[in-house]
Design a protein around this motif. Sequence first.
Motif, PDB file in Angstrom:
ATOM      1  N   GLU A  29       0.835  -1.200   0.000  1.00 43.70           N
ATOM      2  CA  GLU A  29       0.000   0.000   0.000  1.00 43.70           C
ATOM      3  C   GLU A  29       0.874   1.256   0.000  1.00 43.70           C
ATOM      4  N   GLU A  45       2.126   2.060  -3.430  1.00 41.52           N
ATOM      5  CA  GLU A  45       1.049   2.664  -4.216  1.00 41.52           C
ATOM      6  C   GLU A  45       0.875   4.141  -3.859  1.00 41.52           C
ATOM      7  N   VAL A  46       0.968   4.462  -2.560  1.00 43.59           N
ATOM      8  CA  VAL A  46       0.872   5.858  -2.135  1.00 43.59           C
ATOM      9  C   VAL A  46       2.028   6.657  -2.736  1.00 43.59           C
ATOM     10  N   GLU A  88       3.690   6.116  -5.425  1.00 40.97           N
ATOM     11  CA  GLU A  88       3.527   6.282  -6.870  1.00 40.97           C
ATOM     12  C   GLU A  88       2.510   7.367  -7.203  1.00 40.97           C
ATOM     13  N   SER A  89       1.543   7.592  -6.313  1.00 44.54           N
ATOM     14  CA  SER A  89       0.495   8.575  -6.598  1.00 44.54           C
ATOM     15  C   SER A  89       0.751   9.944  -5.965  1.00 44.54           C
ATOM     16  N   GLU A  90       1.652  10.019  -5.005  1.00 46.39           N
ATOM     17  CA  GLU A  90       1.963  11.274  -4.306  1.00 46.39           C
ATOM     18  C   GLU A  90       3.376  11.715  -4.645  1.00 46.39           C
ATOM     19  N   SER A  91       3.547  12.993  -4.796  1.00 48.57           N
ATOM     20  CA  SER A  91       4.899  13.504  -5.026  1.00 48.57           C
ATOM     21  C   SER A  91       5.406  14.155  -3.735  1.00 48.57           C
ATOM     22  N   TRP A 100      13.247   7.534  -6.054  1.00 49.25           N
ATOM     23  CA  TRP A 100      13.043   7.629  -4.604  1.00 49.25           C
ATOM     24  C   TRP A 100      14.357   7.582  -3.823  1.00 49.25           C
TER      25      TRP A 100
END
Length: 127
Positions: free
Chosen positions: A35, A38-39, A41-44, A73
Amino acid sequence: MKALVIDDSRTMRRIVSGVLKNLGFETLEAGDGQEALEVMESESDITLCCIDWNMPVMDGLTYVKEVRARAEWRDVTLMMITTESEHGQIVRALAAGAHEYLIKPFTPEAIVQKLDFLGVLPAKEPA
């Protein structure tokens, strides 16, 4: 500054998030390593991840290895916050790419000390 708190315990996520919010971080939460990926990948702009070791789906050590395998990252600061206290576990986490290691139970002051040492505390606003 954004921090991602990764722990399968909702209570522990809230405790760590509360400390980080008081320091000036915007916090996000995830219940396991998958999870958390996934966070990310969607948050910068996530600059700090606080990671438990023992979680379902993807544990903290695997998560650290996954993050370190991704060039985008490489500058994210990773701090383990876990009950795993054996010297060998600490060495494995640091060798995998964690920057710091904090053993539960902890005090808010211990988090501040670790983050200050790492140089990732948000700048204080002038009074």
